[in-house]
Design a protein around this motif. Structure first.
Motif, PDB file in Angstrom:
ATOM      1  N   GLN A  75      23.139  74.448  37.803  1.00 14.68           N
ATOM      2  CA  GLN A  75      23.364  73.089  37.345  1.00 14.68           C
ATOM      3  C   GLN A  75      22.264  72.702  36.371  1.00 14.68           C
ATOM      4  OE1 GLN A  75      23.474  70.916  41.129  1.00 14.68           O
ATOM      5  NE2 GLN A  75      25.613  70.432  40.729  1.00 14.68           N
ATOM      6  N   THR A  76      22.599  71.866  35.426  1.00 15.95           N
ATOM      7  CA  THR A  76      21.580  71.336  34.540  1.00 15.95           C
ATOM      8  C   THR A  76      21.891  69.886  34.244  1.00 15.95           C
ATOM      9  OG1 THR A  76      20.369  71.691  32.471  1.00 15.95           O
ATOM     10  CG2 THR A  76      22.755  72.008  32.405  1.00 15.95           C
ATOM     11  N   PHE A  77      20.852  69.123  33.942  1.00 14.71           N
ATOM     12  CA  PHE A  77      20.997  67.696  33.683  1.00 14.71           C
ATOM     13  C   PHE A  77      20.366  67.372  32.333  1.00 14.71           C
ATOM     14  CE2 PHE A  77      20.984  68.434  38.228  1.00 14.71           C
ATOM     15  CZ  PHE A  77      22.092  67.717  38.661  1.00 14.71           C
ATOM     16  N   ASN A  79      17.866  66.283  29.319  1.00 15.21           N
ATOM     17  CA  ASN A  79      16.499  66.599  28.924  1.00 15.21           C
ATOM     18  C   ASN A  79      16.322  66.047  27.513  1.00 15.21           C
ATOM     19  OD1 ASN A  79      13.926  67.641  28.847  1.00 15.21           O
ATOM     20  ND2 ASN A  79      14.526  69.770  29.096  1.00 15.21           N
ATOM     21  N   PRO A 104      14.762  75.230  35.890  1.00 14.03           N
ATOM     22  CA  PRO A 104      15.598  74.245  36.592  1.00 14.03           C
ATOM     23  C   PRO A 104      14.912  72.897  36.749  1.00 14.03           C
ATOM     24  CG  PRO A 104      14.685  75.833  38.143  1.00 14.03           C
ATOM     25  CD  PRO A 104      14.322  76.319  36.774  1.00 14.03           C
ATOM     26  N   ARG A 107      15.049  71.545  33.128  1.00 16.07           N
ATOM     27  CA  ARG A 107      16.472  71.462  32.816  1.00 16.07           C
ATOM     28  C   ARG A 107      16.870  72.054  31.471  1.00 16.07           C
ATOM     29  NH1 ARG A 107      16.864  65.084  34.563  1.00 16.07           N
ATOM     30  NH2 ARG A 107      16.387  65.361  36.753  1.00 16.07           N
ATOM     31  N   TYR A 108      16.470  73.280  31.245  1.00 18.62           N
ATOM     32  CA  TYR A 108      16.954  73.955  30.050  1.00 18.62           C
ATOM     33  C   TYR A 108      17.227  75.424  30.362  1.00 18.62           C
ATOM     34  CZ  TYR A 108      12.057  75.516  29.556  1.00 18.62           C
ATOM     35  OH  TYR A 108      10.807  76.053  29.777  1.00 18.62           O
ATOM     36  N   TRP A 228      20.114  72.921  25.925  1.00 17.99           N
ATOM     37  CA  TRP A 228      19.882  71.787  26.821  1.00 17.99           C
ATOM     38  C   TRP A 228      20.851  70.661  26.497  1.00 17.99           C
ATOM     39  CZ3 TRP A 228      17.279  72.580  22.354  1.00 17.99           C
ATOM     40  CH2 TRP A 228      17.011  71.489  21.525  1.00 17.99           C
TER      41      TRP A 228
END
Length: 254
Positions: A75-77, A79, A104, A107-108, A228
């Protein structure tokens, strides 16, 4: 009559168990489906041609081949560029700074590899990054709209990279009067501006498709890729949750 009802009751019991078993099987398959959506790999290929190229991500070149699978984040959010390490091309393996560099926490997704010319002459090659699968967020958000890709050639700082993004949509914010592009620039300026203008994605399913020239016989070139979700982009909102994007990087000798 009694025997008939006994048979009917048995059939009802059997049907009930069958339904439960089917539901359990459905849950098992659903579990694998969900797992497959939330994880995945980034594939890098060299398309077969008369030109001999190869890839590696280990200092000793022990993994040299024409297909490399790079791990991604489950998962990523959001940035922003200012939070990315400028020295990311140097991180990784001890000698050449290769391999996966996913973070993580920040987030990239990032990795570095080397492309090698095994031909007995100087060659040209194409490099293309494509989106092979995409799923909208649970509320219909398009992950691609907020995505950013940086490509660094050689051992250079992130500021020297080429930056790719979807062009900002036409329109403006009614409360401020800013266009979407002006809003993005103003938000980015709060963290530190991008070092250069972004290059538009070729299309909704292709990030870039470029030619590179004069890779000498036995020559190598190192690339670092950073991906990202840009939190300053107006499209980077909660509607992206649950979205998915898969990509593939291709090299082809000419």
């Amino acid at each position: 009559m009694v025997e008939k009802w006994i048979k009917r009751l048995k059939l009802m019991r059997i049907s009930k168990y069958a339904i439960i078993i089917c539901l359990l099987l459905a849950l098992v398959f659903a579990g694998f489906t969900i797992y497959g959506i939330n994880t995945g790999n980034f594939n890098v290929y060299i398309t077969e041609s008369e030109v001999k190229l190869a890839l590696y991500m280990q200092d000793d070149k022990s993994d040299m081949k024409t297909h490399i699978t790079v791990p991604t984040l489950k998962q990523t959010f959001d940035n922003t560029y200012a939070d990315l390490p400028q020295d990311i091309a140097f991180r990784g393996t001890p000698e050449k700074g290769l391999g996966s560099k996913n973070d993580p926490v920040n987030r990239y997704i990032a990795f570095s590899l080397c492309l090698v010319n095994l031909s007995e002459r100087t060659v040209d090659y194409g490099m293309a990054l494509s989106i092979t699968d995409v799923r909208a967020g649970e509320e219909g958000g398009d992950v691609v709209q907020a995505m950013r890709v940086a490509v660094i050639e050689g051992d250079n700082d992130l500021s020297t990279a080429k930056f790719y993004a979807m062009p900002e949509a036409d329109g403006y914010y009614k409360d401020t009067g800013e266009t979407y592009k002006e809003h993005l620039d103003n938000e980015l300026a709060k963290y530190g501006e991008y070092p250069s203008e972004t290059i538009d994605f070729v299309s909704s399913d292709k990030i870039f498709d470029e030619m590179h020239y004069d890779l000498a016989e036995g020559g190598e070139v190192k690339y670092t890729f950073v991906l990202w979700l840009e939190g300053c982009d107006g499209n980077c909102e909660d509607v992206l949750f649950g979205g998915r994007v898969k990509m593939q990087l291709d090299f082809v000798g000419v």
